[in-house]
Design a protein around this motif. Structure first.
Motif, PDB file in Angstrom:
ATOM      1  N   TYR A  87       8.626  73.287  35.487  1.00 14.61           N
ATOM      2  CA  TYR A  87       9.778  71.978  35.124  1.00 14.61           C
ATOM      3  C   TYR A  87       9.767  72.039  33.506  1.00 14.61           C
ATOM      4  N   ARG A  88       8.409  71.923  32.842  1.00 18.99           N
ATOM      5  CA  ARG A  88       8.442  71.744  31.771  1.00 18.99           C
ATOM      6  C   ARG A  88       8.955  72.904  30.885  1.00 18.99           C
ATOM      7  N   ALA A  89       9.078  74.313  31.666  1.00 20.06           N
ATOM      8  CA  ALA A  89       9.761  75.369  31.088  1.00 20.06           C
ATOM      9  C   ALA A  89      11.178  75.323  30.920  1.00 20.06           C
TER      10      ALA A  89
ATOM     11  N   THR B 283      15.250  64.364  36.366  1.00 17.28           N
ATOM     12  CA  THR B 283      14.069  64.277  37.090  1.00 17.28           C
ATOM     13  C   THR B 283      13.574  65.398  37.683  1.00 17.28           C
ATOM     14  N   THR B 284      12.380  65.438  38.496  1.00 18.03           N
ATOM     15  CA  THR B 284      12.039  66.481  39.071  1.00 18.03           C
ATOM     16  C   THR B 284      13.002  67.027  40.240  1.00 18.03           C
ATOM     17  N   GLU B 285      13.572  65.939  40.893  1.00 19.72           N
ATOM     18  CA  GLU B 285      14.319  66.076  41.836  1.00 19.72           C
ATOM     19  C   GLU B 285      15.839  66.785  41.578  1.00 19.72           C
ATOM     20  N   GLU B 286      16.190  66.348  40.240  1.00 14.20           N
ATOM     21  CA  GLU B 286      17.389  67.012  39.846  1.00 14.20           C
ATOM     22  C   GLU B 286      17.277  68.435  39.196  1.00 14.20           C
TER      23      GLU B 286
ATOM     24  N   LYS C 193      17.937  73.633  40.065  1.00 15.62           N
ATOM     25  CA  LYS C 193      18.201  74.430  38.826  1.00 15.62           C
ATOM     26  C   LYS C 193      17.110  75.640  38.763  1.00 15.62           C
ATOM     27  N   LEU C 194      16.016  75.177  39.013  1.00 15.57           N
ATOM     28  CA  LEU C 194      14.639  76.056  39.284  1.00 15.57           C
ATOM     29  C   LEU C 194      14.909  76.885  40.506  1.00 15.57           C
ATOM     30  N   ARG C 195      15.257  76.266  41.713  1.00 19.95           N
ATOM     31  CA  ARG C 195      15.415  77.336  42.841  1.00 19.95           C
ATOM     32  C   ARG C 195      16.465  78.293  42.629  1.00 19.95           C
TER      33      ARG C 195
END
Length: 217
Positions: A57-59, A68-71, A75-77
């Protein structure tokens, strides 16, 4: 105190990333951000800038994403991980009808397929597209060949196809990216990877070329 060895390792890895023509731009940015986090980790500890947020998430934040992490999770997935999970992916090119025409004799059927499915390679489990038009004879051949292919696959132990795409992030993150692959794709099995093509030894190729018999002139 600057960790020279760590800095040199990071520089070498960055050079590899820039030279990697397989990596699309968004994955290059993700890898570069991850390398920066790894390179600066000792300094973060020294000045006590601790964070509980996962490095991935930092990347993403370093790439310009916010929320937020949930938001950020979609994107990450889907943007970063899903398309890079090592797995077997079929070609998107659909097949034509399997039937042949009487005129010209043996020519491929030109009718538009009305049914399209996949059949497995009995030995490897790899799939290929398989289709038929609405002509009864072609449909009968289609049904018979499809049934035979699946039966042969079952008789051979139902082999699963090996990954043929993805896994680019494994080059730079190694096993620690596997947990993220498993999070992004429930079907991912740790250890799955796409075999890298063998490096060609140009010196040997040149040497062999020099040994070829020369033609008389």
């Amino acid at each position: 105190m600057v960790d020279i060895k760590r800095m040199i390792q990071a520089q070498e890895r960055r050079a590899e990333v820039f030279a990697d023509t397989d990596l699309p731009e968004h994955l290059k940015l993700f890898v570069l951000a991850g390398l920066h986090i790894w390179e600066t980790a000792p300094d973060a500890v020294k000045v006590k800038t601790f964070t509980r947020e996962h490095w991935a998430y930092r990347a993403l934040r370093m790439m310009g994403y916010s929320g937020t992490t949930e938001e950020l999770s979609p994107k990450l997935r889907y943007t970063i991980l899903s398309k890079d999970v090592p797995k077997y992916r079929m070609s998107e090119d659909r097949s034509a009808c399997i039937g042949t025409m009487l005129r010209p004799s043996g020519g491929p059927c030109t009718q538009k397929p009305t049914i399209t499915t996949t059949i497995p390679n009995p030995l490897t489990g790899e799939r290929e597209w398989f289709a038929s038009c609405s002509r009864p004879l072609h449909r009968a051949d289609f049904d018979a060949q499809r049934a035979a292919a699946w039966q042969a696959w079952r008789d051979n132990g139902e082999p699963k196809p090996k990954p043929n795409s993805g896994g680019l992030l494994l080059r730079y993150f190694g096993p620690r990216i596997e947990a993220l692959y498993a999070w992004a794709d429930d079907d991912y099995q740790r250890g799955d990877k796409v075999p890298e093509p063998p490096a060609q030894n140009l010196a040997i190729v040149t040497s062999l070329a020099d040994r070829r018999p020369r033609k008389d002139t």
